[in-house]
Each structure stands twice: as C-alpha cells, then as structure tokens.
Design an enzyme around this catalytic site. Structure first.
Site, PDB file in Angstrom:
ATOM      1  N   PRO A 148       0.791  -1.236   0.000  1.00  0.00           N
ATOM      2  CG  PRO A 148      -0.949  -1.585   1.520  1.00  0.00           C
ATOM      3  CD  PRO A 148       0.342  -2.176   1.045  1.00  0.00           C
ATOM      4  N   GLY A 149       1.983   1.304   0.649  1.00  0.00           N
ATOM      5  CA  GLY A 149       2.692   2.564   0.804  1.00  0.00           C
ATOM      6  C   GLY A 149       3.957   2.730   0.007  1.00  0.00           C
ATOM      7  CB  ILE A 199     -12.673   8.790 -34.887  1.00  0.00           C
ATOM      8  CG1 ILE A 199     -11.357   9.367 -35.418  1.00  0.00           C
ATOM      9  CG2 ILE A 199     -13.484   8.173 -36.030  1.00  0.00           C
ATOM     10  CD1 ILE A 199     -10.398   8.328 -35.974  1.00  0.00           C
ATOM     11  CG  HIS A 200     -16.238   5.862 -32.019  1.00  0.00           C
ATOM     12  ND1 HIS A 200     -14.963   5.479 -32.368  1.00  0.00           N
ATOM     13  CD2 HIS A 200     -17.030   4.774 -32.237  1.00  0.00           C
ATOM     14  CE1 HIS A 200     -14.968   4.217 -32.754  1.00  0.00           C
ATOM     15  NE2 HIS A 200     -16.203   3.768 -32.706  1.00  0.00           N
ATOM     16  NE  ARG A 238     -21.645  11.006 -37.267  1.00  0.00           N
ATOM     17  CZ  ARG A 238     -22.846  11.382 -36.872  1.00  0.00           C
ATOM     18  NH1 ARG A 238     -23.895  10.609 -37.109  1.00  0.00           N
ATOM     19  NH2 ARG A 238     -23.026  12.518 -36.233  1.00  0.00           N
ATOM     20  CD  GLU A 273       4.248  -6.132 -14.623  1.00  0.00           C
ATOM     21  OE1 GLU A 273       5.164  -5.944 -13.815  1.00  0.00           O
ATOM     22  OE2 GLU A 273       3.566  -7.152 -14.625  1.00  0.00           O
TER      23      GLU A 273
END
Length: 400
Positions: free
Chosen positions: A132-133, A352-353, A283, A378
């Site tokens: 955790p730390g 783009i969407h 589109r 990682e």
C-alpha cells in the site's frame, strides 16, 4: 488480416499458434467482452477455452508438459488476446510470470511439482510485490518473513494482486533481513511460493484475500489485497531454495512482464485503430464519410504509425530476451512507448466516434477506460524513463 503489426521471420508453428489464438479471440472473446466487462464478471468460459488451447503452458518447457515456446510467441499471443479484451491478457500474465520465475530460478523439485499443473492451468499463478505505501519503490517493502525452524512466518500487507482470488499459487516477496544489519535492501528479500485455496476471505491459516478492488477499468479480472498474519510457509517453498535472492528473481519476472504489458498496449491500440477506421467509413457528415475529411485521415495516419512503431519495439524487446541477452533497456522502451501510444490511439479513436464514443453501447468506451492501466502497470512511465536513462548512460558513458 490487418496489414499493421505483422511480424517477419516467424516459423510455421508460430504462425499456426497465432492464427488459432486470433480465431479464438474473434469467435469467443470479442462478441462477449464488453457485456462481461460491464458486469465485472470473471470470464470463466474464456479461461477454460484458453486452457484447452494450451496458452497457460505456452512458455513452460515440453519436459514439464508445456509447449516450450519463446517469449516472442507468448507476447504475440498476448497482443491478440488484449485486442479482444485486455482483462483476459492480465489473467494469463501473472500466471506466466510465476511460471517463468519457477522455470528460471526454481529448484528441480519445485519445477517438477508446480510446472506440469501450471501448464494445464490446474494451478494458476499470481505475483505479489507491491504494498500500500511503496508504489514502485520495491526496496521499501515492509512485509517480513522470519525463520522458525523448518518454516518461515510471514506478516504484512500486499496490494494490487492480479488474480488474487482465482489463483492457487502466489509468488510473494518479503523482507528476510533488517537494514540495521548492514545488508543492502535488495540483498535481504526472499520470494516465497505460497499455495492457497481460490476465493476470498481466509484462504489458508494466516492468509486472507479481501474482496475485489473496484476499478475504473480492467474489470472481470480480480484485483485484490493480500494480508499475511502469522502465515507459516515451509522452507522448501523459498523460490530456488536459497533465501535473499528474491529481489533479483522478481526483477527478472518484471522484465518479461514489461514485454507483456507492451504487448497488451499493442493489442488494445490495434483494436482501437480497427474501431476508429471502421467507424470513420460508416459515419457521414457534410455529405460524405468522415474518413474522406483530411482531418480524420491525418488522425488515422498517426494512429496507424503508432500501432506499427509500438509493435516493432515490443517484438525487438521479446527477441532480445529470447536471445539470452539483457533486455531491461529494450523492455523499458517498449513498455513506455506502447503504453503511451496506446493511450493516444485509443483517445483518437474515441474522438473519431464523437458523442457515440461516450456511450457504453460502443466498444471504444471500454477501451478508453482500460488504456490508463497500462500507464502504471509493471512500473509507471517515469520509472521506465529512469531505467532507460540509466541504461543509456551505461552504454554511452564518456571517459573521465
């Protein structure tokens, strides 16, 4: 097959394995990935299918029941799986790291006991280093193991354990020496092979796996804490049989893990490009497909170039490791570039969407939440740049 992200010089066997995995992804993963991800549901059927394909034993030597393939083959398979759903590639990644560490550093008894079952997916591996730390500062771990006769007693808390609930074998890094003894921190750590029951709660005396951590993305795969309180481990479950070598063993595993994360970035980026280039042709605005607008073509050009560049660096890092040479520089570069480019390609596909990219009905929304994990998994980008910078200074050191 896409023209992008092709790999030259593959054997017939490698091409056959990749083709099989690609077909599995198209038929068994892509059709259900978004639905399972939205439910945060573990992909049991997909994992069983991968077990049947032999993916869990891909790099385990044939003498232990695996396929004996290279890191390159594995990384290319991971790229394909991440293209379907990144969480699935995470499920096999930690398993693979533990199997790799056993293959490279385990005693013969440890290899004979664990590797055949891991090749079949009967034993599933997890990898526990962070706490955790401490973040990326591995030298600061506080989890401690104290020898008591023929056993070690482990105490401490671990964090960000992928496969924490579903795994049955966890490689856990603990401190086995104190700083005041004059021992460098990295020379006072030991990797323990901890067997446990799958599930949550107390999974063996002294070992608790709390429930899943709720995450923004990277759902389906269980990410947990690991709490050791008087956990007793036999001395013969020290990886390699000799204590205080754990740091080096873990770093060796992380090195190949970084190639894996780079491969995941390549897979997610390629899927984002596929979604973006397809939507751009469907589109219409101002009377024509948006793909015919120069602004969109520029985006597609940049996206495709980034997909190709990241793939090339990932392949180079895998081949370097397969050659037996040190590859921390190449792995760091590949992980850094692939994760950053993945984020950028996913964001461009999202743009783009347009408004539809913000809808959970569209796959790009899932990828947009998944990509950030690769920026920290990682080792963060900052950690990678530290590694890269130090190694470059070693290579290009001037005479004093």
């Amino acid at each position: 097959m896409s023209r992008l992200a092709q790999t030259e010089g593959l054997t017939d066997i490698q091409r056959e394995i990749l083709s099989t995995v690609r077909d599995f992804v198209d038929k068994e993963i892509l059709p259900v990935a978004t639905e399972l991800e939205h439910r945060d549901e573990y992909p049991t059927a997909i994992v069983e299918g991968l077990k049947e394909l032999g993916v869990f034993g891909l790099m385990i030597p044939e003498e232990y029941g695996g396929l004996g393939e290279s890191l390159l083959t594995y990384a290319l398979c991971v790229e394909e799986i991440a293209r379907g759903w990144m969480s699935v590639s995470g499920i096999i990644n930690t398993h693979f790291i533990v199997a790799y560490m056993l293959k490279q550093h385990g005693t013969e008894e440890q290899k004979e006991y664990f590797l055949p079952k891991m090749a079949l997916g009967e034993i599933r591996g997890a990898f526990s280093m962070s706490e955790p730390g401490l973040g990326s500062d591995v030298s600061a771990i506080t989890s401690k193991a104290v020898q008591d006769g023929d056993e070690y007693v482990l105490n401490g808390q671990k964090m960000w354990l992928t496969n924490g609930g579903t795994s049955t074998l966890v490689a856990v890094l603990c401190r086995t020496g104190d700083a005041q003894e004059g021992i460098a921190p990295h020379k006072a750590m030991t990797t323990f092979l901890v067997e446990k029951e799958p599930g949550f709660g107390e999974v063996r005396p002294g070992l608790t796996i709390p429930g899943k951590i709720d995450k923004m993305g990277y759902k389906g795969v269980d990410t947990t804490e690991l709490i050791m309180d008087g956990l007793r481990i036999p001395a013969d479950r020290v990886l390699g049989g000799t204590p205080n070598r754990g740091f080096y063993q873990m770093m060796d595993g992380v090195e190949v893990g970084r190639v894996n994360v780079a491969a995941r970035g390549c897979g997610v980026a390629r899927r984002a490009f596929e979604l973006g280039v397809a939507y751009a042709q469907q589109r219409h605005t101002f009377g024509k497909p948006i793909a015919q607008h120069q602004a969109i073509q520029f985006k597609l050009a940049e996206m495709g170039t980034k997909v190709e560049a990241a793939h090339a660096m990932m392949v180079n890092a895998a081949r370097k490791k397969d050659s037996g040479a040190r590859n921390d520089l190449e792995a760091g570069m590949a992980k850094y570039l692939a994760s950053e480019y993945c984020k950028e390609v996913v964001e461009d596909a999202f743009r783009i969407h347009g408004g539809y990219g913000f809808s959970k009905e569209y796959e790009i929304e899932r990828l947009y939440r998944e990509a950030p994990m690769l920026l920290i998994g990682e080792g963060t980008a900052e950690i990678q740049k530290m590694i890269i910078g130090r190694r470059l200074l070693e290579e290009y050191r001037t005479q004093d």
